[in-house]
Motif scaffolding. Structure first.
Motif, PDB file in Angstrom:
ATOM      1  N   SER A 187       1.276  -0.859  -0.380  1.00 54.52           N
ATOM      2  CA  SER A 187      -0.245   0.528   0.171  1.00 54.52           C
ATOM      3  C   SER A 187       0.930   1.355  -0.034  1.00 54.52           C
ATOM      4  O   SER A 187       2.048   1.015   0.540  1.00 54.52           O
ATOM      5  N   ILE A 188       0.343   2.527  -0.625  1.00 54.95           N
ATOM      6  CA  ILE A 188       1.375   3.747  -0.445  1.00 54.95           C
ATOM      7  C   ILE A 188       1.662   4.412   0.639  1.00 54.95           C
ATOM      8  O   ILE A 188       0.204   4.554   1.122  1.00 54.95           O
ATOM      9  N   ALA A 189       1.987   4.862   1.369  1.00 57.80           N
ATOM     10  CA  ALA A 189       2.318   5.504   2.582  1.00 57.80           C
ATOM     11  C   ALA A 189       2.188   7.396   1.996  1.00 57.80           C
ATOM     12  O   ALA A 189       2.114   7.840   2.641  1.00 57.80           O
ATOM     13  N   GLY A 190       3.019   7.523   0.731  1.00 62.37           N
ATOM     14  CA  GLY A 190       2.525   8.732   0.712  1.00 62.37           C
ATOM     15  C   GLY A 190       3.749   9.035  -1.069  1.00 62.37           C
ATOM     16  O   GLY A 190       3.779   8.402  -1.968  1.00 62.37           O
ATOM     17  N   ARG A 191       3.870  10.005  -1.907  1.00 60.94           N
ATOM     18  CA  ARG A 191       4.378  10.530  -2.865  1.00 60.94           C
ATOM     19  C   ARG A 191       5.578  11.276  -2.153  1.00 60.94           C
ATOM     20  O   ARG A 191       6.391  11.988  -2.009  1.00 60.94           O
ATOM     21  N   THR A 192       6.541  11.495  -2.887  1.00 63.88           N
ATOM     22  CA  THR A 192       7.925  12.070  -3.134  1.00 63.88           C
ATOM     23  C   THR A 192       7.194  13.411  -3.224  1.00 63.88           C
ATOM     24  O   THR A 192       6.529  13.597  -4.045  1.00 63.88           O
ATOM     25  N   ILE A 193       7.496  14.466  -2.640  1.00 65.75           N
ATOM     26  CA  ILE A 193       7.815  16.220  -2.260  1.00 65.75           C
ATOM     27  C   ILE A 193       8.102  16.730  -3.510  1.00 65.75           C
ATOM     28  O   ILE A 193       7.764  18.136  -3.928  1.00 65.75           O
ATOM     29  N   CYS A 194       9.497  16.264  -3.643  1.00 65.85           N
ATOM     30  CA  CYS A 194      10.070  17.118  -4.967  1.00 65.85           C
ATOM     31  C   CYS A 194      10.868  15.750  -5.871  1.00 65.85           C
ATOM     32  O   CYS A 194      11.435  14.893  -5.194  1.00 65.85           O
ATOM     33  N   ALA A 195      11.560  16.698  -6.574  1.00 60.25           N
ATOM     34  CA  ALA A 195      12.798  15.703  -8.120  1.00 60.25           C
ATOM     35  C   ALA A 195      14.285  14.611  -6.507  1.00 60.25           C
ATOM     36  O   ALA A 195      14.207  15.626  -5.235  1.00 60.25           O
ATOM     37  N   TRP A 196      14.036  13.576  -7.248  1.00 57.02           N
ATOM     38  CA  TRP A 196      15.661  12.897  -5.524  1.00 57.02           C
ATOM     39  C   TRP A 196      16.067  11.983  -6.573  1.00 57.02           C
ATOM     40  O   TRP A 196      15.517  11.392  -6.738  1.00 57.02           O
ATOM     41  N   HIS A 197      17.550  12.553  -6.781  1.00 58.57           N
ATOM     42  CA  HIS A 197      18.331  12.184  -7.363  1.00 58.57           C
ATOM     43  C   HIS A 197      17.800  12.197  -8.723  1.00 58.57           C
ATOM     44  O   HIS A 197      18.442  10.831  -9.688  1.00 58.57           O
ATOM     45  N   GLY A 198      17.024  12.896  -9.614  1.00 60.86           N
ATOM     46  CA  GLY A 198      16.237  12.554 -10.404  1.00 60.86           C
ATOM     47  C   GLY A 198      15.118  11.673 -11.108  1.00 60.86           C
ATOM     48  O   GLY A 198      14.362  11.543 -11.376  1.00 60.86           O
ATOM     49  N   ILE A 199      14.543  11.205  -9.707  1.00 60.73           N
ATOM     50  CA  ILE A 199      12.960  10.447  -9.287  1.00 60.73           C
ATOM     51  C   ILE A 199      11.955  11.839  -9.368  1.00 60.73           C
ATOM     52  O   ILE A 199      12.179  12.659  -8.937  1.00 60.73           O
ATOM     53  N   LYS A 201       9.028  14.245  -9.373  1.00 68.59           N
ATOM     54  CA  LYS A 201       8.009  14.058  -7.976  1.00 68.59           C
ATOM     55  C   LYS A 201       6.872  13.477  -8.286  1.00 68.59           C
ATOM     56  O   LYS A 201       6.531  13.396  -9.280  1.00 68.59           O
ATOM     57  N   GLY A 202       6.518  13.668  -6.880  1.00 69.12           N
ATOM     58  CA  GLY A 202       4.910  12.803  -6.993  1.00 69.12           C
ATOM     59  C   GLY A 202       5.084  11.363  -7.454  1.00 69.12           C
ATOM     60  O   GLY A 202       3.918  10.519  -7.447  1.00 69.12           O
ATOM     61  N   ALA A 203       6.399  10.489  -7.074  1.00 68.29           N
ATOM     62  CA  ALA A 203       6.689   9.378  -7.390  1.00 68.29           C
ATOM     63  C   ALA A 203       5.950   8.484  -6.180  1.00 68.29           C
ATOM     64  O   ALA A 203       6.578   8.714  -5.051  1.00 68.29           O
ATOM     65  N   LYS A 204       5.259   7.102  -6.363  1.00 69.62           N
ATOM     66  CA  LYS A 204       4.323   6.975  -5.011  1.00 69.62           C
ATOM     67  C   LYS A 204       5.267   5.837  -4.279  1.00 69.62           C
ATOM     68  O   LYS A 204       6.082   5.178  -5.372  1.00 69.62           O
ATOM     69  N   VAL A 205       5.001   6.163  -2.633  1.00 69.76           N
ATOM     70  CA  VAL A 205       6.509   5.711  -2.222  1.00 69.76           C
ATOM     71  C   VAL A 205       5.224   4.657  -1.134  1.00 69.76           C
ATOM     72  O   VAL A 205       4.409   4.695  -0.544  1.00 69.76           O
TER      73      VAL A 205
END
Length: 424
Positions: A187-199, A201-205
């Protein structure tokens, strides 16, 4: 990949798996294919995060969180940017049972690095790991009996919280508000709040998962397989039949623990605290002896030489019970050496006996007869200690009457990514 894009087909999405282990962190990128998933890229970095604990004394086992996260950032920075930019989901696993505290809203800060924004821990405690030994059997017996089939042990996060409470406060209830919510795996805990090492923003975590279950998930496809992992510690695992339910109350004397697995299943696990760490301690002891004699040899060279010496000895009558770190079901147990004869005092004999003792100890926790009764047909061998030590592998094959398969991709980072891949 370029041909697919040129043909008008969308570029493949990737799932990133991250494992925050006891001695290293690892990241793995999985990409989908018609016949399943494959690992496109992976990277690992040793954390070297161990630090002393003045409060807990020599029994304390803590790690510097800043050092761990620095290793993670280095790991991600080494992965290809063009693939990280296509990450849609992130699965996370980590070493189990330990605990770290942080101030709400101030757990991390964002900084700029060569590959863009990265977060670093800010107001956080040390990580008190699963190896921590500050909670004595007497202390543990004074705590409330858990409403679980799993017995409480030193190194467990809740036990450590009680230790802090009783050390610093006269009376206090357990701070239940510190415990995380339990969710379904994947299940999803949240989304990335900004780009991270190129990943993006908004990627599901995904919610955090146990590294043990993720390691098993990465390789276990048949219920007739047993998984043997020897890294820092050691585990021997079998699948329980569908519908199995563990006992309602814990049995502190049981060497086998039933771990919740995916889809409502359970794993029967002999989780030994004594694995590769025993060999590392032995090598460190030999190194110190050599230094006391006024000589200098690198530990890595010593390890290579003692394994070579052990390979020259097919057998040893020495009997080594290697439980220098105790076991959760017998925490007061120490190590011992018996059946000592003049003919078995070479370094090769002792090393061979030590390797055999590690396997025999694990086998005593989950005996061969039980494996046979469960229907086990083969063993999947994994773990850094098993991979680099041929003597350990020889002893596994000597003690267990099953085919042993090595080289399986038994990897918590891969397992965490697989969980997210299958549920996205």
């Amino acid at each position: 990949m370029a041909g697919s894009e040129a043909a008008g087909r969308p570029a493949p999405a990737y799932v990133l798996g991250i494992d925050l282990g006891t001695t290293s962190v690892k990241a793995a990128l999985l990409v989908g294919a018609e016949r399943g998933q494959s690992v496109a890229e992976s990277c690992s970095r040793e954390t070297r995060a161990h630090t002393g604990s003045l409060e807990a004394g020599p029994q304390g086992m803590e790690q510097n969180v800043q050092t761990i996260m620095r290793a993670l950032n280095e790991c991600l920075a080494a992965l290809p940017q063009q693939q990280l930019q296509r990450v849609s989901h992130i699965g996370i696993s980590g070493q189990m049972h330990g605990i770290v505290f942080w101030r709400k809203e101030k757990g991390c800060k964002w900084t700029e690095c060569g590959t863009g924004p990265a977060f670093e821990p800010e107001e956080v405690s040390h990580l008190v790991t699963w190896q921590d030994g500050r909670c004595s059997p007497t202390f543990l017996s004074s705590l409330p009996v858990p409403q679980s089939h799993v017995s409480l042990a030193t190194g467990f996060g809740c036990a450590t919280v009680y230790w802090y409470l009783k050390k610093r406060l006269k009376k206090s209830g357990f701070p239940v508000h510190l415990l995380p919510e339990v969710g379904d795996p994947g299940s999803i805990a949240g989304r990335t709040i900004c780009a991270w090492h190129g990943i993006p923003k908004g990627a599901k975590v995904g919610i955090a998962l146990g590294d043990f279950q993720c390691s098993v998930y990465s390789c276990l496809t048949e219920r007739t397989d047993a998984v043997l992992n020897i890294s820092t510690a050691a585990q021997l695992t079998i699948s329980m039949p569908p519908g199995f339910q563990p006992p309602e109350t814990p049995d502190a004397s049981s060497a086998v623990t039933y771990f919740p697995y995916f889809n409502g299943d359970y794993l029967a696990v002999a989780a030994s605290l004594n694995g590769g760490n025993v060999l590392a301690t032995f090598v460190n002891m030999v190194t110190r002896w050599i230094e006391e004699l006024g000589l200098q040899i690198q530990e890595s060279a010593i390890y290579t030489k003692i394994i070579k010496a052990a390979l020259a000895q097919n057998d040893s009558q020495l009997s080594v019970h290697p439980t220098i770190f105790g076991e959760r079901h017998v925490p007061e147990q120490l190590a011992s050496v018996t059946n000592i004869a003049v003919s078995d005092l070479s370094l090769g004999h002792v090393t061979r006996a030590l390797c055999r003792g590690i396997i025999e100890n694990l086998c005593s926790m989950l005996p061969v007869q039980r494996l046979l009764e469960t229907g086990v047909r083969r063993i999947l061998g994994s773990g850094s200690a098993l991979a680099r030590n041929k003597v350990l592998r020889q002893e596994v094959e000597r003690i267990f009457p099953f085919p042993v398969v090595y080289g399986k991709d038994i990897d918590a980072a891969v397992g965490a990514a697989m969980v997210m891949f299958h549920r996205k």
